[in-house]
Every structure is written in C-alpha cells, then in structure tokens.
Design a protein around this motif. Sequence first.
Motif, PDB file in Angstrom:
ATOM      1  N   MET A 156       0.847  -1.183   0.000  1.00  0.00           N
ATOM      2  CA  MET A 156       0.000   0.000   0.000  1.00  0.00           C
ATOM      3  C   MET A 156       0.887   1.238   0.000  1.00  0.00           C
ATOM      4  N   GLU A 157       0.522   2.217  -0.786  1.00  0.00           N
ATOM      5  CA  GLU A 157       1.294   3.436  -0.937  1.00  0.00           C
ATOM      6  C   GLU A 157       1.099   4.355   0.270  1.00  0.00           C
ATOM      7  N   ASP A 158       2.201   5.026   0.663  1.00  0.00           N
ATOM      8  CA  ASP A 158       2.097   6.010   1.741  1.00  0.00           C
ATOM      9  C   ASP A 158       1.206   7.145   1.288  1.00  0.00           C
ATOM     10  N   ARG A 159       0.574   7.782   2.244  1.00  0.00           N
ATOM     11  CA  ARG A 159      -0.289   8.907   1.918  1.00  0.00           C
ATOM     12  C   ARG A 159       0.167  10.128   2.707  1.00  0.00           C
ATOM     13  N   GLN A 160      -0.357  11.254   2.328  1.00  0.00           N
ATOM     14  CA  GLN A 160      -0.088  12.488   3.056  1.00  0.00           C
ATOM     15  C   GLN A 160      -0.778  12.384   4.413  1.00  0.00           C
ATOM     16  N   THR A 161      -0.045  12.671   5.466  1.00  0.00           N
ATOM     17  CA  THR A 161      -0.650  12.592   6.787  1.00  0.00           C
ATOM     18  C   THR A 161      -1.591  13.762   7.020  1.00  0.00           C
ATOM     19  N   THR A 162      -2.528  13.568   7.927  1.00  0.00           N
ATOM     20  CA  THR A 162      -3.416  14.638   8.368  1.00  0.00           C
ATOM     21  C   THR A 162      -3.233  14.794   9.869  1.00  0.00           C
ATOM     22  N   ILE A 163      -3.763  15.852  10.394  1.00  0.00           N
ATOM     23  CA  ILE A 163      -3.704  16.059  11.837  1.00  0.00           C
ATOM     24  C   ILE A 163      -4.354  14.874  12.543  1.00  0.00           C
ATOM     25  N   ARG A 164      -5.478  14.436  12.028  1.00  0.00           N
ATOM     26  CA  ARG A 164      -6.204  13.326  12.662  1.00  0.00           C
ATOM     27  C   ARG A 164      -5.441  12.005  12.553  1.00  0.00           C
ATOM     28  N   SER A 165      -4.808  11.746  11.412  1.00  0.00           N
ATOM     29  CA  SER A 165      -4.065  10.488  11.277  1.00  0.00           C
ATOM     30  C   SER A 165      -2.848  10.480  12.196  1.00  0.00           C
ATOM     31  N   ARG A 166      -2.228  11.648  12.384  1.00  0.00           N
ATOM     32  CA  ARG A 166      -1.097  11.722  13.317  1.00  0.00           C
ATOM     33  C   ARG A 166      -1.579  11.568  14.758  1.00  0.00           C
ATOM     34  N   GLU A 167      -2.738  12.133  15.077  1.00  0.00           N
ATOM     35  CA  GLU A 167      -3.292  11.977  16.423  1.00  0.00           C
ATOM     36  C   GLU A 167      -3.643  10.515  16.690  1.00  0.00           C
ATOM     37  N   LEU A 168      -4.200   9.844  15.693  1.00  0.00           N
ATOM     38  CA  LEU A 168      -4.494   8.417  15.820  1.00  0.00           C
ATOM     39  C   LEU A 168      -3.199   7.649  16.056  1.00  0.00           C
ATOM     40  N   GLY A 169      -2.185   7.953  15.269  1.00  0.00           N
ATOM     41  CA  GLY A 169      -0.895   7.277  15.431  1.00  0.00           C
ATOM     42  C   GLY A 169      -0.312   7.471  16.810  1.00  0.00           C
ATOM     43  N   GLU A 170      -0.403   8.684  17.329  1.00  0.00           N
ATOM     44  CA  GLU A 170       0.104   8.947  18.684  1.00  0.00           C
ATOM     45  C   GLU A 170      -0.687   8.162  19.728  1.00  0.00           C
ATOM     46  N   GLY A 171      -2.005   8.089  19.547  1.00  0.00           N
ATOM     47  CA  GLY A 171      -2.831   7.316  20.482  1.00  0.00           C
ATOM     48  C   GLY A 171      -2.493   5.839  20.440  1.00  0.00           C
ATOM     49  N   LEU A 172      -2.254   5.320  19.232  1.00  0.00           N
ATOM     50  CA  LEU A 172      -1.889   3.908  19.098  1.00  0.00           C
ATOM     51  C   LEU A 172      -0.504   3.647  19.682  1.00  0.00           C
ATOM     52  N   ARG A 173       0.416   4.565  19.464  1.00  0.00           N
ATOM     53  CA  ARG A 173       1.761   4.422  20.038  1.00  0.00           C
ATOM     54  C   ARG A 173       1.691   4.429  21.564  1.00  0.00           C
ATOM     55  N   SER A 174       0.889   5.316  22.107  1.00  0.00           N
ATOM     56  CA  SER A 174       0.722   5.381  23.562  1.00  0.00           C
ATOM     57  C   SER A 174       0.125   4.083  24.103  1.00  0.00           C
ATOM     58  N   ALA A 175      -0.861   3.546  23.396  1.00  0.00           N
ATOM     59  CA  ALA A 175      -1.469   2.279  23.800  1.00  0.00           C
ATOM     60  C   ALA A 175      -0.445   1.154  23.762  1.00  0.00           C
ATOM     61  N   MET A 176       0.367   1.148  22.731  1.00  0.00           N
ATOM     62  CA  MET A 176       1.377   0.106  22.553  1.00  0.00           C
ATOM     63  C   MET A 176       2.420   0.153  23.675  1.00  0.00           C
ATOM     64  N   SER A 184       4.786   0.668  11.721  1.00  0.00           N
ATOM     65  CA  SER A 184       5.427   1.978  11.733  1.00  0.00           C
ATOM     66  C   SER A 184       4.623   3.002  10.944  1.00  0.00           C
ATOM     67  N   ARG A 185       4.159   2.621   9.767  1.00  0.00           N
ATOM     68  CA  ARG A 185       3.382   3.552   8.935  1.00  0.00           C
ATOM     69  C   ARG A 185       2.054   3.906   9.587  1.00  0.00           C
ATOM     70  N   LEU A 186       1.439   2.944  10.255  1.00  0.00           N
ATOM     71  CA  LEU A 186       0.187   3.225  10.972  1.00  0.00           C
ATOM     72  C   LEU A 186       0.441   4.203  12.116  1.00  0.00           C
ATOM     73  N   LEU A 187       1.523   3.983  12.862  1.00  0.00           N
ATOM     74  CA  LEU A 187       1.843   4.855  13.992  1.00  0.00           C
ATOM     75  C   LEU A 187       2.256   6.257  13.547  1.00  0.00           C
ATOM     76  N   ASN A 188       2.789   6.372  12.336  1.00  0.00           N
ATOM     77  CA  ASN A 188       3.211   7.681  11.823  1.00  0.00           C
ATOM     78  C   ASN A 188       2.127   8.376  11.010  1.00  0.00           C
ATOM     79  N   GLY A 189       0.968   7.738  10.874  1.00  0.00           N
ATOM     80  CA  GLY A 189      -0.129   8.351  10.136  1.00  0.00           C
ATOM     81  C   GLY A 189       0.057   8.311   8.636  1.00  0.00           C
ATOM     82  N   LYS A 190       1.011   7.513   8.142  1.00  0.00           N
ATOM     83  CA  LYS A 190       1.302   7.468   6.708  1.00  0.00           C
ATOM     84  C   LYS A 190       0.555   6.350   5.999  1.00  0.00           C
ATOM     85  N   ARG A 191      -0.057   5.488   6.756  1.00  0.00           N
ATOM     86  CA  ARG A 191      -0.820   4.402   6.161  1.00  0.00           C
ATOM     87  C   ARG A 191      -2.170   4.380   6.837  1.00  0.00           C
ATOM     88  N   GLY A 192      -3.192   4.404   6.052  1.00  0.00           N
ATOM     89  CA  GLY A 192      -4.519   4.357   6.629  1.00  0.00           C
ATOM     90  C   GLY A 192      -4.816   2.987   7.178  1.00  0.00           C
TER      91      GLY A 192
END
Length: 111
Positions: free
Chosen positions: A1-21, A43-51
Amino acid sequence: MEDRQTTIRSRELGEGLRSAMTGAGLTGQDAARLLGWSPSRVSRLLNGKRGGNEVDVSAFLAVCRVTGRERDRLLRLCHDSGTPGWLQQHGSRLPKQLRTLIDHEDQAVRI
C-alpha cells in the motif's frame, strides 16, 4: 500500500496507538509479530502514513488491551483520519510565512 499524506487526525491516531502500545509494554516489533503484520506496516500506521481501517485499528487495540472510552476515541479518529484539518483545507491560500512555519513544524524532531 502506498504512503499517503498525513493529516492532523491520522497523526493523532498514530500517537494514540503508540501510547497504547507502549502502555501495554510492547514495541513495534512485538505488535507486528502478534498481529502477523510487518514492522513497516505498524510503523506507517503509527506515523499516520498508512490508513488503517477499523478492523486493523480494532485488532491493534485488542493486542494492546485497550478498551472503553479510549478505544472508542481511537476508533472515531480512525474513521475520520482521512479528513483534512483546518491547515489542509486552506491549501495554497495560506500566507507564505504560515506555510514556512508549518513546514518547519512538520520537520521538527522535538520541541
């Protein structure tokens, strides 16, 4: 799957998932192994680069033993992660100084 442009929300999701982990005492390698994913996918999920779809995020949260309100919050973010925030909505109409500030903020490693 191709990386995508991150959004504020995708980065916030990634931070929440990283915190949970990290709260579950897991590393990215641990989570990848438990989920049967590649470390790169985590890594891509945590960085908001992969949906991540709701199934992926639910599985990730289950591995991290996240329940209740925090699980619901992160799933809502997952649902909205592709929605642009106010910075993306204005696009090139932003003043040059603000675009420069945003670029610097994007590139910042730490505050």
